[in-house]
Design a protein around this motif. Structure first.
Motif, PDB file in Angstrom:
ATOM      1  N   ARG A   1       1.466   2.623  11.466  1.00 28.46           N
ATOM      2  CA  ARG A   1       1.829   2.611  12.893  1.00 28.46           C
ATOM      3  C   ARG A   1       2.916   1.562  13.157  1.00 28.46           C
ATOM      4  N   GLU A   2       2.783   0.376  12.558  1.00 25.80           N
ATOM      5  CA  GLU A   2       3.754  -0.693  12.793  1.00 25.80           C
ATOM      6  C   GLU A   2       5.055  -0.472  12.031  1.00 25.80           C
ATOM      7  N   LEU A   3       4.973   0.154  10.882  1.00 28.67           N
ATOM      8  CA  LEU A   3       6.188   0.399  10.091  1.00 28.67           C
ATOM      9  C   LEU A   3       7.122   1.392  10.785  1.00 28.67           C
ATOM     10  N   GLN A   4       6.567   2.280  11.584  1.00 25.90           N
ATOM     11  CA  GLN A   4       7.364   3.233  12.361  1.00 25.90           C
ATOM     12  C   GLN A   4       8.396   3.977  11.505  1.00 25.90           C
ATOM     13  N   GLY A   5       7.920   4.457  10.379  1.00 24.54           N
ATOM     14  CA  GLY A   5       8.785   5.253   9.512  1.00 24.54           C
ATOM     15  C   GLY A   5       9.561   4.467   8.479  1.00 24.54           C
ATOM     16  N   ARG A   6       9.531   3.150   8.548  1.00 25.88           N
ATOM     17  CA  ARG A   6      10.206   2.347   7.518  1.00 25.88           C
ATOM     18  C   ARG A   6       9.500   2.529   6.181  1.00 25.88           C
ATOM     19  N   SER A   7      10.251   2.518   5.102  1.00 25.68           N
ATOM     20  CA  SER A   7       9.630   2.504   3.784  1.00 25.68           C
ATOM     21  C   SER A   7       9.228   1.074   3.461  1.00 25.68           C
ATOM     22  N   LEU A   8       8.110   0.915   2.763  1.00 25.84           N
ATOM     23  CA  LEU A   8       7.628  -0.416   2.393  1.00 25.84           C
ATOM     24  C   LEU A   8       8.107  -0.724   0.981  1.00 25.84           C
ATOM     25  N   ASP A   9       8.999  -1.693   0.854  1.00 28.48           N
ATOM     26  CA  ASP A   9       9.614  -2.010  -0.431  1.00 28.48           C
ATOM     27  C   ASP A   9       8.769  -2.963  -1.270  1.00 28.48           C
TER      28      ASP A   9
ATOM     29  N   LEU B   1       3.062   1.430  -0.590  1.00 26.40           N
ATOM     30  CA  LEU B   1       4.381   1.164  -1.170  1.00 26.40           C
ATOM     31  C   LEU B   1       5.167   2.452  -1.390  1.00 26.40           C
ATOM     32  N   ARG B   2       6.458   2.370  -1.195  1.00 25.63           N
ATOM     33  CA  ARG B   2       7.342   3.500  -1.515  1.00 25.63           C
ATOM     34  C   ARG B   2       7.400   3.689  -3.025  1.00 25.63           C
ATOM     35  N   PRO B   3       7.833   4.860  -3.494  1.00 28.43           N
ATOM     36  CA  PRO B   3       8.060   5.017  -4.933  1.00 28.43           C
ATOM     37  C   PRO B   3       9.019   3.950  -5.441  1.00 28.43           C
ATOM     38  N   ALA B   4       8.718   3.380  -6.611  1.00 26.54           N
ATOM     39  CA  ALA B   4       9.489   2.289  -7.229  1.00 26.54           C
ATOM     40  C   ALA B   4       9.411   0.998  -6.427  1.00 26.54           C
ATOM     41  N   GLY B   5       8.383   0.870  -5.570  1.00 32.23           N
ATOM     42  CA  GLY B   5       8.175  -0.368  -4.835  1.00 32.23           C
ATOM     43  C   GLY B   5       7.612  -1.450  -5.735  1.00 32.23           C
ATOM     44  N   ARG B   6       7.521  -2.661  -5.185  1.00 34.27           N
ATOM     45  CA  ARG B   6       7.088  -3.814  -5.974  1.00 34.27           C
ATOM     46  C   ARG B   6       5.890  -4.492  -5.299  1.00 34.27           C
ATOM     47  N   TYR B   7       4.872  -4.778  -6.096  1.00 25.89           N
ATOM     48  CA  TYR B   7       3.692  -5.495  -5.642  1.00 25.89           C
ATOM     49  C   TYR B   7       3.635  -6.812  -6.402  1.00 25.89           C
ATOM     50  N   VAL B   8       3.573  -7.949  -5.681  1.00 25.36           N
ATOM     51  CA  VAL B   8       3.486  -9.252  -6.322  1.00 25.36           C
ATOM     52  C   VAL B   8       2.261  -9.979  -5.785  1.00 25.36           C
ATOM     53  N   VAL B   9       1.501 -10.610  -6.677  1.00 22.67           N
ATOM     54  CA  VAL B   9       0.252 -11.250  -6.292  1.00 22.67           C
ATOM     55  C   VAL B   9       0.217 -12.684  -6.813  1.00 22.67           C
ATOM     56  N   ALA B  10      -0.327 -13.584  -5.965  1.00 24.74           N
ATOM     57  CA  ALA B  10      -0.459 -14.983  -6.374  1.00 24.74           C
ATOM     58  C   ALA B  10      -1.771 -15.583  -5.874  1.00 24.74           C
ATOM     59  N   GLY B  11      -2.753 -14.747  -5.583  1.00 21.61           N
ATOM     60  CA  GLY B  11      -4.029 -15.263  -5.117  1.00 21.61           C
ATOM     61  C   GLY B  11      -5.073 -14.173  -5.082  1.00 21.61           C
ATOM     62  N   ALA B  12      -6.347 -14.597  -4.988  1.00 22.87           N
ATOM     63  CA  ALA B  12      -7.441 -13.625  -5.009  1.00 22.87           C
ATOM     64  C   ALA B  12      -8.621 -14.139  -4.201  1.00 22.87           C
ATOM     65  N   ILE B  13      -8.346 -14.669  -3.002  1.00 24.60           N
ATOM     66  CA  ILE B  13      -9.423 -15.276  -2.227  1.00 24.60           C
ATOM     67  C   ILE B  13     -10.450 -14.256  -1.741  1.00 24.60           C
ATOM     68  N   ALA B  14     -10.071 -12.968  -1.680  1.00 26.08           N
ATOM     69  CA  ALA B  14     -11.027 -11.932  -1.283  1.00 26.08           C
ATOM     70  C   ALA B  14     -11.745 -11.328  -2.480  1.00 26.08           C
ATOM     71  N   GLY B  15     -11.448 -11.848  -3.668  1.00 25.27           N
ATOM     72  CA  GLY B  15     -12.110 -11.357  -4.871  1.00 25.27           C
ATOM     73  C   GLY B  15     -11.129 -11.043  -5.978  1.00 25.27           C
ATOM     74  N   PRO B  16     -11.370 -11.568  -7.189  1.00 25.81           N
ATOM     75  CA  PRO B  16     -10.440 -11.358  -8.297  1.00 25.81           C
ATOM     76  C   PRO B  16     -10.647 -10.052  -9.060  1.00 25.81           C
ATOM     77  N   MET B  17     -11.817  -9.453  -8.953  1.00 28.24           N
ATOM     78  CA  MET B  17     -12.102  -8.234  -9.697  1.00 28.24           C
ATOM     79  C   MET B  17     -11.813  -7.036  -8.798  1.00 28.24           C
ATOM     80  N   VAL B  18     -10.896  -6.174  -9.218  1.00 24.86           N
ATOM     81  CA  VAL B  18     -10.430  -5.080  -8.365  1.00 24.86           C
ATOM     82  C   VAL B  18     -10.460  -3.759  -9.126  1.00 24.86           C
ATOM     83  N   THR B  19     -10.392  -2.674  -8.363  1.00 28.97           N
ATOM     84  CA  THR B  19     -10.296  -1.335  -8.925  1.00 28.97           C
ATOM     85  C   THR B  19      -9.023  -0.690  -8.399  1.00 28.97           C
TER      86      THR B  19
END
Length: 345
Positions: free
Chosen positions: A232-240, A258-276
């Motif tokens: 809703r907030e992105l209003q059609g913008r692609s998320l890079d 994320l858009r195709p070929a987007g990038r995810y960077v992480v530097a913390g895990a305060i909500a939990g380090p074990m993910v699926t």
């Protein structure tokens, strides 16, 4: 001197305030800094709790390098103050210099982060009246900001700077920042805006106005259905880019956004380090998944320049006397603040 000793892994009871701790001595290549202020970080909490585990035993008790620590230890990585003594090989003209301390104990010139230590973990830090640090880590700074304001920057903003650099965030791109009301989060918002990006921030309820004030273009509340609110907030913008300091169960939703070929960077895990996660999403969308920790000398120098230029706004939510470090850490864990908590020795 007065200092708080971490006597072992555990709760706040492991923090012991003392008034008879031996003053540090400047070794060869070191300076002694009279601490004006020292900021708190998640690393302080996780180090005290021994919450870093190991790759093979995630629940084991270890320090941030996933190995045993030596106690007692003085924590406190984010230090602003003045040099009061120098060791062999250091120009005595530096005495009296106002400095901001780069807390990374590099293993080599330049980057050297893979095996780096941290001041406040691998050697004593700033939750004390005095601290000895490598002279190269004490960067002169010219700023009208208070010591408390300066101490709000180092770990959080250097972490944010490196995250955005690793994610290759460019002008005109769109980035989603999780945990945007915390120290790293507010750093990500401000540094992303300096790069000319459009920023969507995820925060806890009641923190929206303050995060907008530091530059977020749009804000969503963490408790809302994430994908629906973000679209809703992105209003059609692609998320890079997604810059994540929270981790936990929302990882799959973030990768889906994320858009195709987007990038995810992480530097913390305060909500939990074990993910699926669904690996098909990663390879079919050709996503980049990036881990990021701390920053290098270049990142820290860029931070100092940005502070001196007035381009960054410090956000100090509260200050505490050294004797109340335990209360400060408990308040930090509750996360009922925006920006940073700082101790004034």
């Amino acid at each position: 001197m007065r200092a708080v000793l971490l006597t072992g892994h555990g709760g706040p009871e492991k923090l012991v305030f003392r008034e008879d701790v031996a003053d540090p001595v400047a070794g060869a290549g070191d300076v002694v800094v009279r601490v004006g202020a020292a900021g708190l970080n998640n690393t302080d909490i996780w180090t005290r709790e021994g919450a870093y585990g190991t790759q093979d035993a995630p629940e084991s008790v270890n320090g941030w390098r996933r190995e045993a620590l030596s106690f007692p230890l003085i924590q406190g990585a984010d230090i602003a103050g003045r040099i009061v003594a120098v060791g062999e090989g250091v120009d005595a003209g530096r005495i009296g210099e106002r400095v901001l301390v780069d807390n990374a104990l590099y293993t080599a010139e330049g980057d050297g982060l893979l095996d780096a230590g941290i001041i406040g973990s691998e050697r004593n830090g700033g939750f004390a009246e005095l601290v000895a640090v490598p002279a190269a880590n004490a960067l002169a700074i010219d700023s009208a900001l208070s010591d408390a304001e300066l101490a709000s920057f180092p770990t959080a903003y250097v972490t944010a700077e490196r995250m955005l650099r690793r994610a290759r965030l460019a002008a005109g791109e769109t980035v989603l920042v999780t945990g945007a009301s915390g120290g790293v989060g507010t750093g990500l918002v401000q540094l992303a805006k300096l790069r000319g990006a459009w920023v969507l921030a995820v925060v806890g309820a009641g923190k929206e106005t303050l995060v907008r004030a530091v530059g977020a273009d749009a804000v969503i509340v963490r408790d809302a259905p994430l994908r629906e609110a973000a679209e809703r907030e992105l209003q059609g913008r692609s998320l890079d880019v997604v810059a994540d300091v929270v981790g936990g169960a929302s990882l799959g939703e973030l990768l889906n956004l994320l858009r195709p070929a987007g990038r995810y960077v992480v530097a913390g895990a305060i909500a939990g380090p074990m993910v699926t996660l669904d690996l098909r999403t990663v390879y079919l969308k050709q996503l980049d998944l990036l881990g990021s920790t701390m920053g290098d000398r270049t990142d820290f120098a860029r931070l100092v320049q940005a502070i001196e230029s007035g381009a960054l706004r410090p956000i100090v939510s509260a200050t505490y006397p050294l004797s109340e470090l335990g209360r400060a850490q408990e308040d930090f864990i509750r996360k009922q603040f925006v920006g940073k908590l700082v101790v004034i020795p």
